[in-house]
Design an enzyme around this catalytic site. Structure first.
Site, PDB file in Angstrom:
ATOM      1  N   SER A  90     -11.058   0.985   3.850  1.00 56.34           N
ATOM      2  CA  SER A  90     -10.272   0.626   5.037  1.00 56.34           C
ATOM      3  C   SER A  90      -9.657   1.891   5.628  1.00 56.34           C
ATOM      4  CB  SER A  90      -9.142  -0.325   4.675  1.00 56.34           C
ATOM      5  OG  SER A  90      -9.657  -1.491   4.121  1.00 56.34           O
ATOM      6  N   GLU A 118      -4.918   4.896   6.758  1.00 56.54           N
ATOM      7  CA  GLU A 118      -4.643   4.673   5.334  1.00 56.54           C
ATOM      8  C   GLU A 118      -5.037   5.874   4.461  1.00 56.54           C
ATOM      9  OE1 GLU A 118      -5.275   0.624   3.571  1.00 56.54           O
ATOM     10  OE2 GLU A 118      -6.625   1.732   2.274  1.00 56.54           O
ATOM     11  N   ARG A 130       0.828  -1.216   0.000  1.00 54.34           N
ATOM     12  CA  ARG A 130       0.000   0.000   0.000  1.00 54.34           C
ATOM     13  C   ARG A 130       0.864   1.268   0.000  1.00 54.34           C
ATOM     14  NH1 ARG A 130      -2.591  -3.910  -0.637  1.00 54.34           N
ATOM     15  NH2 ARG A 130      -4.457  -4.599   0.489  1.00 54.34           N
TER      16      ARG A 130
HETATM   17  P1  NAP Z   1     -10.111 -10.359   5.231  1.00 53.47           P
HETATM   18  O1  NAP Z   1     -10.270 -11.255   4.047  1.00 53.47           O
HETATM   19  O2  NAP Z   1     -11.125 -10.424   6.322  1.00 53.47           O
HETATM   20  O3  NAP Z   1      -8.677 -10.541   5.855  1.00 53.47           O
HETATM   21  C1  NAP Z   1      -8.204  -9.694   6.899  1.00 53.47           C
HETATM   22  C2  NAP Z   1      -6.781  -9.309   6.574  1.00 53.47           C
HETATM   23  O4  NAP Z   1      -5.980 -10.471   6.610  1.00 53.47           O
HETATM   24  C3  NAP Z   1      -6.712  -8.757   5.185  1.00 53.47           C
HETATM   25  O5  NAP Z   1      -6.540  -7.400   5.274  1.00 53.47           O
HETATM   26  C4  NAP Z   1      -5.596  -9.498   4.502  1.00 53.47           C
HETATM   27  O6  NAP Z   1      -4.455  -8.703   4.233  1.00 53.47           O
HETATM   28  C5  NAP Z   1      -5.178 -10.591   5.454  1.00 53.47           C
HETATM   29  N1  NAP Z   1      -5.404 -11.879   4.776  1.00 53.47           N
HETATM   30  C6  NAP Z   1      -6.550 -12.600   4.709  1.00 53.47           C
HETATM   31  N2  NAP Z   1      -6.370 -13.742   4.040  1.00 53.47           N
HETATM   32  C7  NAP Z   1      -5.073 -13.753   3.657  1.00 53.47           C
HETATM   33  C8  NAP Z   1      -4.283 -14.666   2.927  1.00 53.47           C
HETATM   34  N3  NAP Z   1      -4.804 -15.815   2.423  1.00 53.47           N
HETATM   35  N4  NAP Z   1      -2.984 -14.362   2.715  1.00 53.47           N
HETATM   36  C9  NAP Z   1      -2.460 -13.215   3.183  1.00 53.47           C
HETATM   37  N5  NAP Z   1      -3.154 -12.306   3.884  1.00 53.47           N
HETATM   38  C10 NAP Z   1      -4.452 -12.567   4.127  1.00 53.47           C
HETATM   39  O7  NAP Z   1      -9.988  -8.845   4.723  1.00 53.47           O
HETATM   40  P2  NAP Z   1     -11.085  -7.788   4.298  1.00 53.47           P
HETATM   41  O8  NAP Z   1     -10.988  -6.642   5.214  1.00 53.47           O
HETATM   42  O9  NAP Z   1     -12.436  -8.419   4.055  1.00 53.47           O
HETATM   43  O10 NAP Z   1     -10.489  -7.335   2.905  1.00 53.47           O
HETATM   44  C11 NAP Z   1     -10.374  -8.239   1.823  1.00 53.47           C
HETATM   45  C12 NAP Z   1      -9.313  -7.751   0.864  1.00 53.47           C
HETATM   46  O11 NAP Z   1      -9.693  -6.509   0.267  1.00 53.47           O
HETATM   47  C13 NAP Z   1      -7.979  -7.511   1.534  1.00 53.47           C
HETATM   48  O12 NAP Z   1      -6.965  -7.868   0.622  1.00 53.47           O
HETATM   49  C14 NAP Z   1      -7.989  -6.013   1.802  1.00 53.47           C
HETATM   50  O13 NAP Z   1      -6.688  -5.463   1.861  1.00 53.47           O
HETATM   51  C15 NAP Z   1      -8.777  -5.498   0.619  1.00 53.47           C
HETATM   52  N6  NAP Z   1      -9.507  -4.268   0.947  1.00 53.47           N
HETATM   53  C16 NAP Z   1      -8.881  -3.064   0.874  1.00 53.47           C
HETATM   54  C17 NAP Z   1      -9.584  -1.903   1.201  1.00 53.47           C
HETATM   55  C18 NAP Z   1      -8.940  -0.559   1.157  1.00 53.47           C
HETATM   56  O14 NAP Z   1      -9.614   0.452   1.331  1.00 53.47           O
HETATM   57  N7  NAP Z   1      -7.648  -0.477   0.980  1.00 53.47           N
HETATM   58  C19 NAP Z   1     -10.922  -1.966   1.573  1.00 53.47           C
HETATM   59  C20 NAP Z   1     -11.509  -3.201   1.658  1.00 53.47           C
HETATM   60  C21 NAP Z   1     -10.799  -4.354   1.337  1.00 53.47           C
HETATM   61  P3  NAP Z   1      -4.264  -7.810   2.902  1.00 53.47           P
HETATM   62  O15 NAP Z   1      -4.905  -6.526   3.212  1.00 53.47           O
HETATM   63  O16 NAP Z   1      -2.793  -7.726   2.789  1.00 53.47           O
HETATM   64  O17 NAP Z   1      -4.887  -8.515   1.743  1.00 53.47           O
END
Ligand code: NAP
Length: 353
Positions: free
Chosen positions: A253, A349, A168
């Site tokens: 996020s 963020e 990020r």
């Molecule tokens: P999630 O699937 O509930 O997982 C929680 C966190 O654990 C995530 O942020 C993810 O990191 C990490 N994670 C989960 N499974 C993983 C795996 N198999 N390998 C490595 N890391 C893992 O997360 P969530 O909040 O629902 O979000 C889903 C994805 O969408 C994530 O990748 C998240 O970063 C992305 N997202 C980004 C935003 C934003 O505004 N930047 C908003 C919503 C969702 P990572 O973040 O590194 O993937």
């Protein structure tokens, strides 16, 4: 303020509340909707007030009024530059909607961006924070970034290495870069490999793919995921877990997932064996910020007119009529409680203006 005569597409005293997804109050002294390189070049030079660049306003916290020139990047256009044996090369202008670009590339038969479906924002903003979701970062599909140096009027081109991508993060987040309006991203070139591999390791996406009806009759073995099926799964998960800014204003996020040393992760694992931990290539360990926030009692809890969303604790929502100071107060309260409970620091963020 400068004596310079401003082009007629620069408006004065513009309300920004409806131009950012958190819907916080604030006005810009000067506001330019930039639809072409020519218009952007007209705003180059050093004799203008402080500049700040926005796309869709989906990652922005307004602290109040902005007394400079806000550049809203609205340049459109997308095209296939060409292909070779290994990949398609697609170029899109900074003001293109990110999700529409993802859908368009899929419809053209150029997969590779499907895990990043439905991320709010514009193409020009994507490399700045190296947007990522469900196991893919845009850096992995990025070939080059084109920009305009606003002092000299020169065109700049960054290959992938020059972007210095990290989790990020990128060179464009550094002070004096894109957001400060000294160098402005104008176009992005993507490299979409022809040797496509599904990325379906995240539990939510894998579960959603299981739930989707197979494209093949039941007697056949399960269908392998296609790019379109992965995009559909990602969209279904996001729609379920994330609030629509049109009905509940938010900036996605609100905190980065902290990456801690192996020894800190070990200490936390002993105290909280159920805590999700994701080892990184460099030996450090990524933690889930949402889990830490929930564990600190903030999931679904409000402070005045803002709160942490009940379906996804990482999303800070404006329940109606909140101002920037309330957002900052809640962010600080959450940070303090996570530090007290887990000894871990959370970093916001979004960009604060
Ligand atoms: P999630 O699937 O509930 O997982 C929680 C966190 O654990 C995530 O942020 C993810 O990191 C990490 N994670 C989960 N499974 C993983 C795996 N198999 N390998 C490595 N890391 C893992 O997360 P969530 O909040 O629902 O979000 C889903 C994805 O969408 C994530 O990748 C998240 O970063 C992305 N997202 C980004 C935003 C934003 O505004 N930047 C908003 C919503 C969702 P990572 O973040 O590194 O993937």
């Amino acid at each position: 303020m400068s004596e310079r005569v401003l082009p007629d597409f620069v408006a004065r005293d513009v309300d920004l509340a409806k131009r950012t997804t958190l819907a916080l109050p604030g006005r810009a002294a000067l506001y330019a909707e930039v639809s072409s390189l020519e218009q952007l070049a007209m705003l180059a030079g050093d004799s203008l007030p402080r500049r700040f660049v926005v796309g869709a306003g989906s990652n922005l916290v307004l602290s109040g009024d902005f007394d400079g020139l806000l550049l809203h990047m609205a340049m459109r256009g997308r095209e296939l530059l060409g292909d070779d044996a290994d990949a398609w090369y697609v170029r899109a202008a900074a003001g293109e909607n990110w999700h529409q670009l993802v859908l368009w590339t899929l419809a053209q038969g150029w997969p590779g961006l499907e895990n990043l479906a439905l991320i709010p924002g514009t193409v020009g903003a994507a490399p700045i924070q190296n947007i990522g979701a469900y196991g893919l970062e845009v850096a992995e599909r990025l070939h080059a970034v084109e920009a305009l140096d606003m002092s000299s009027g020169r065109t700049l081109r960054f290959d992938r290495a020059a972007c210095r991508f990290a989790y990020r993060d990128s060179v464009f987040k550094q002070e004096g870069w894109h957001l400060d309006g000294r160098q402005v991203i104008t176009r992005v070139v993507f490299r979409l490999p022809k040797a496509w591999q599904p990325l379906a390791s995240y539990a939510d996406v894998a579960a959603e793919l299981e739930r989707q009806p197979s494209e093949l009759p039941p007697a056949r073995p399960p269908a392998p995921p296609t790019p379109r099926r992965i995009a559909d799964a990602v969209m279904a998960v996001r729609r379920r877990k994330l609030p629509d800014p049109a009905t509940l204003p938010n900036a996605g996020s609100f905190f980065h997932n902290p990456v801690v040393s192996a020894s800190v992760a070990q200490r936390l694992a002993i105290a909280h064996p159920e805590m999700p931990r994701y080892p990184q290539a460099d030996g450090r360990v990524k933690l889930a910020a949402a889990w830490l926030i929930e564990g600190s009692g903030w999931k679904g809890r409000n402070l005045g007119r803002v709160g942490m969303y009940e379906q996804q604790a990482l999303v800070l929502v404006n329940r109606g009529g909140a101002c920037g100071a309330e957002v900052i107060a809640l962010a600080r309260a959450v940070q303090a409680d996570v530090r007290q409970h887990f000894g871990v620091d959370l970093t916001p963020e979004p960009i604060f203006l």
